[in-house]
Design a protein around this motif. Structure first.
Motif, PDB file in Angstrom:
ATOM      1  N   ALA A 142       0.896  -0.990   0.005  1.00 56.38           N
ATOM      2  CA  ALA A 142       0.370  -0.047  -0.222  1.00 56.38           C
ATOM      3  C   ALA A 142       0.783   1.050  -0.343  1.00 56.38           C
ATOM      4  O   ALA A 142       2.056   1.288   0.597  1.00 56.38           O
ATOM      5  CB  ALA A 142      -0.773  -0.502   1.460  1.00 56.38           C
ATOM      6  N   ASP A 143       0.497   2.483  -0.835  1.00 56.59           N
ATOM      7  CA  ASP A 143       1.235   3.826  -0.735  1.00 56.59           C
ATOM      8  C   ASP A 143       0.347   4.361   0.350  1.00 56.59           C
ATOM      9  O   ASP A 143      -1.688   4.107   0.391  1.00 56.59           O
ATOM     10  CB  ASP A 143       1.175   4.081  -1.800  1.00 56.59           C
ATOM     11  N   ASP A 144       0.752   5.085   1.435  1.00 54.62           N
ATOM     12  CA  ASP A 144       0.243   6.003   1.987  1.00 54.62           C
ATOM     13  C   ASP A 144      -0.026   7.322   1.008  1.00 54.62           C
ATOM     14  O   ASP A 144       0.953   8.447   1.338  1.00 54.62           O
ATOM     15  CB  ASP A 144       0.841   6.465   3.231  1.00 54.62           C
ATOM     16  N   SER A 145      -0.956   7.614   0.165  1.00 54.80           N
ATOM     17  CA  SER A 145      -1.363   8.551  -0.660  1.00 54.80           C
ATOM     18  C   SER A 145      -2.941   8.493  -0.809  1.00 54.80           C
ATOM     19  O   SER A 145      -3.459   7.978  -0.790  1.00 54.80           O
ATOM     20  CB  SER A 145      -0.866   8.404  -2.234  1.00 54.80           C
ATOM     21  N   THR A 146      -3.173   9.887  -1.659  1.00 51.15           N
ATOM     22  CA  THR A 146      -4.403   9.691  -1.550  1.00 51.15           C
ATOM     23  C   THR A 146      -5.228   9.705  -3.003  1.00 51.15           C
ATOM     24  O   THR A 146      -5.961  10.145  -2.489  1.00 51.15           O
ATOM     25  CB  THR A 146      -5.073  11.538  -2.090  1.00 51.15           C
ATOM     26  N   HIS A 147      -4.121   9.004  -3.697  1.00 50.98           N
ATOM     27  CA  HIS A 147      -4.490   8.112  -4.758  1.00 50.98           C
ATOM     28  C   HIS A 147      -4.729   5.988  -4.048  1.00 50.98           C
ATOM     29  O   HIS A 147      -5.133   5.741  -5.349  1.00 50.98           O
ATOM     30  CB  HIS A 147      -4.238   7.981  -5.877  1.00 50.98           C
ATOM     31  N   PHE A 148      -4.044   5.891  -3.096  1.00 51.04           N
ATOM     32  CA  PHE A 148      -4.167   4.371  -3.318  1.00 51.04           C
ATOM     33  C   PHE A 148      -5.633   3.499  -2.898  1.00 51.04           C
ATOM     34  O   PHE A 148      -5.942   4.140  -1.460  1.00 51.04           O
ATOM     35  CB  PHE A 148      -3.029   4.284  -2.461  1.00 51.04           C
ATOM     36  N   ASP A 149      -5.773   2.415  -3.086  1.00 44.54           N
ATOM     37  CA  ASP A 149      -7.391   2.352  -2.800  1.00 44.54           C
ATOM     38  C   ASP A 149      -6.752   1.169  -2.642  1.00 44.54           C
ATOM     39  O   ASP A 149      -6.912   0.159  -2.446  1.00 44.54           O
ATOM     40  CB  ASP A 149      -7.911   1.634  -4.053  1.00 44.54           C
ATOM     41  N   LEU A 150      -7.442   1.225  -1.096  1.00 48.88           N
ATOM     42  CA  LEU A 150      -7.081   0.672  -0.022  1.00 48.88           C
ATOM     43  C   LEU A 150      -8.554  -0.169   0.334  1.00 48.88           C
ATOM     44  O   LEU A 150      -7.601  -1.259   0.807  1.00 48.88           O
ATOM     45  CB  LEU A 150      -5.892   0.972   1.156  1.00 48.88           C
ATOM     46  N   ASP A 151      -9.186   0.035  -0.137  1.00 46.38           N
ATOM     47  CA  ASP A 151     -10.171  -0.798   0.356  1.00 46.38           C
ATOM     48  C   ASP A 151     -10.283  -1.758  -0.158  1.00 46.38           C
ATOM     49  O   ASP A 151     -10.517  -2.700  -0.236  1.00 46.38           O
ATOM     50  CB  ASP A 151     -11.426   0.191   0.040  1.00 46.38           C
ATOM     51  N   VAL A 152      -9.416  -1.567  -1.137  1.00 45.18           N
ATOM     52  CA  VAL A 152      -9.127  -3.753  -1.827  1.00 45.18           C
ATOM     53  C   VAL A 152      -8.531  -4.563  -1.137  1.00 45.18           C
ATOM     54  O   VAL A 152      -8.812  -5.735  -1.190  1.00 45.18           O
ATOM     55  CB  VAL A 152      -9.165  -3.536  -3.471  1.00 45.18           C
ATOM     56  N   TYR A 153      -7.921  -4.130  -0.402  1.00 40.25           N
ATOM     57  CA  TYR A 153      -7.423  -4.892   0.820  1.00 40.25           C
ATOM     58  C   TYR A 153      -8.143  -5.245   2.158  1.00 40.25           C
ATOM     59  O   TYR A 153      -7.766  -5.773   2.946  1.00 40.25           O
ATOM     60  CB  TYR A 153      -5.975  -4.807   1.053  1.00 40.25           C
ATOM     61  N   PHE A 154      -9.348  -4.198   1.882  1.00 43.77           N
ATOM     62  CA  PHE A 154      -9.758  -4.248   3.721  1.00 43.77           C
ATOM     63  C   PHE A 154     -10.122  -5.617   4.151  1.00 43.77           C
ATOM     64  O   PHE A 154     -10.189  -6.201   5.401  1.00 43.77           O
ATOM     65  CB  PHE A 154     -11.300  -3.682   3.482  1.00 43.77           C
ATOM     66  N   GLN A 155     -11.036  -6.450   3.101  1.00 44.33           N
ATOM     67  CA  GLN A 155     -11.355  -7.475   3.739  1.00 44.33           C
ATOM     68  C   GLN A 155     -10.222  -8.745   3.734  1.00 44.33           C
ATOM     69  O   GLN A 155     -10.143  -9.500   4.703  1.00 44.33           O
ATOM     70  CB  GLN A 155     -12.614  -8.668   2.654  1.00 44.33           C
ATOM     71  N   PRO A 156      -9.312  -8.770   3.068  1.00 44.70           N
ATOM     72  CA  PRO A 156      -8.435  -9.729   2.144  1.00 44.70           C
ATOM     73  C   PRO A 156      -7.470  -9.730   4.251  1.00 44.70           C
ATOM     74  O   PRO A 156      -6.747 -10.465   5.180  1.00 44.70           O
ATOM     75  CB  PRO A 156      -7.458  -9.949   1.742  1.00 44.70           C
ATOM     76  N   ALA A 157      -7.354  -8.479   4.405  1.00 47.21           N
ATOM     77  CA  ALA A 157      -6.779  -7.909   5.933  1.00 47.21           C
ATOM     78  C   ALA A 157      -7.177  -7.820   7.039  1.00 47.21           C
ATOM     79  O   ALA A 157      -6.937  -8.957   7.906  1.00 47.21           O
ATOM     80  CB  ALA A 157      -6.408  -5.992   5.659  1.00 47.21           C
ATOM     81  N   ALA A 158      -8.733  -8.306   7.107  1.00 50.11           N
ATOM     82  CA  ALA A 158      -9.535  -8.347   8.251  1.00 50.11           C
ATOM     83  C   ALA A 158      -9.379 -10.311   8.102  1.00 50.11           C
ATOM     84  O   ALA A 158      -9.479 -10.830   8.999  1.00 50.11           O
ATOM     85  CB  ALA A 158     -10.793  -7.694   7.798  1.00 50.11           C
ATOM     86  N   ASP A 159      -9.290 -10.106   6.806  1.00 49.76           N
ATOM     87  CA  ASP A 159      -9.474 -12.326   7.060  1.00 49.76           C
ATOM     88  C   ASP A 159      -8.318 -12.858   7.713  1.00 49.76           C
ATOM     89  O   ASP A 159      -7.986 -13.396   8.710  1.00 49.76           O
ATOM     90  CB  ASP A 159      -9.659 -12.771   5.644  1.00 49.76           C
ATOM     91  N   PHE A 160      -7.109 -12.432   7.499  1.00 54.61           N
ATOM     92  CA  PHE A 160      -5.688 -12.676   7.985  1.00 54.61           C
ATOM     93  C   PHE A 160      -5.798 -11.970   9.802  1.00 54.61           C
ATOM     94  O   PHE A 160      -4.276 -12.768   9.948  1.00 54.61           O
ATOM     95  CB  PHE A 160      -3.928 -11.366   7.014  1.00 54.61           C
ATOM     96  N   ILE A 161      -6.367 -11.458   9.989  1.00 58.62           N
ATOM     97  CA  ILE A 161      -5.952 -10.806  10.977  1.00 58.62           C
ATOM     98  C   ILE A 161      -6.993 -11.769  12.026  1.00 58.62           C
ATOM     99  O   ILE A 161      -6.347 -12.214  12.948  1.00 58.62           O
ATOM    100  CB  ILE A 161      -6.582  -9.221  11.100  1.00 58.62           C
ATOM    101  N   HIS A 162      -8.116 -11.939  11.716  1.00 54.87           N
ATOM    102  CA  HIS A 162      -9.012 -13.209  12.377  1.00 54.87           C
ATOM    103  C   HIS A 162      -8.221 -14.132  11.875  1.00 54.87           C
ATOM    104  O   HIS A 162      -8.802 -14.934  13.211  1.00 54.87           O
ATOM    105  CB  HIS A 162     -10.489 -12.923  11.511  1.00 54.87           C
ATOM    106  N   LYS A 163      -7.893 -14.851  10.989  1.00 50.07           N
ATOM    107  CA  LYS A 163      -7.464 -16.023  10.797  1.00 50.07           C
ATOM    108  C   LYS A 163      -6.406 -16.097  11.962  1.00 50.07           C
ATOM    109  O   LYS A 163      -6.295 -17.211  13.190  1.00 50.07           O
ATOM    110  CB  LYS A 163      -7.126 -16.648   9.777  1.00 50.07           C
TER     111      LYS A 163
END
Length: 185
Positions: free
Chosen positions: A88-109
């Motif tokens: 991820a880029d810490d920028s005003t254009h990066f679509d971090l939302d595509v990683y919300f579910q995979p990241a949440a799943d990783f944390i949950h697991k």
């Protein structure tokens, strides 16, 4: 008119969220436990394997994978940790939302595994990493965004960028609609 006005108050803006974040009086530490067995930290602590082992960290989610200064992959961490990297880029254009579910799943697991403790980090541990932890709290613990933010700023100085706050607001809206749809069914 007053019913319409009260309806509008339900919707938060990025500015509202920034005001809430500004209310945090904590100093930024290298690492903080922000939720039971979930830590947010910076890249320096993430690369200190001895410190991570001492804390009992079992999983590492790097929200700045392959970014300058952010070393990290499974071979770096070896068999002591389970690694997941998000470039991820810490920028005003990066679509971090595509990683919300995979990241949440990783944390949950990670938390479901025996003695699971997860470190979520980026470079500073303020924007990308905190955004992914907020998404996890919203998805798996069904916390509204404002409540999730309030919980985190009690434990760590965080400051997701405006773009990430807007993406979290969208997620909040999607999850609220989903909840309402489930209630109707």
């Amino acid at each position: 008119m007053s019913a319409l006005r009260s309806k509008r108050k339900e919707y938060l803006s990025v500015k509202d969220l920034q005001k809430l974040l500004d209310s945090c009086k904590l100093h930024l530490n290298q690492i903080d436990e922000v939720w039971p067995n979930i830590y947010i930290g910076n890249v320096a602590v993430a690369q200190n394997k001895a410190a991570l082992l001492k804390l009992g960290i079992t999983h590492v989610l790097n929200a700045a994978h392959s970014k300058r200064g952010s070393i990290g992959n499974q071979s770096f961490y070896g068999s002591d940790f389970v690694y997941c990297g998000i470039p991820a880029d810490d920028s005003t254009h990066f679509d971090l939302d595509v990683y919300f579910q995979p990241a949440a799943d990783f944390i949950h697991k990670a938390l479901k595994s025996p003695d699971g403790k997860v470190l979520v980090h980026c470079i500073m541990g303020m924007s990308r990493s905190s955004t992914l932890v907020l998404a996890y709290l919203m998805i798996y613990h069904h916390l509204p965004l404002k409540q999730a933010l309030q919980k985190l700023i009690q434990k760590r100085a965080i400051y997701p960028n405006r773009n990430f706050l807007a993406l979290l607001l969208d997620l909040d809206l999607q999850l609220t609609k989903k909840k309402k749809t489930c209630r109707i069914l």
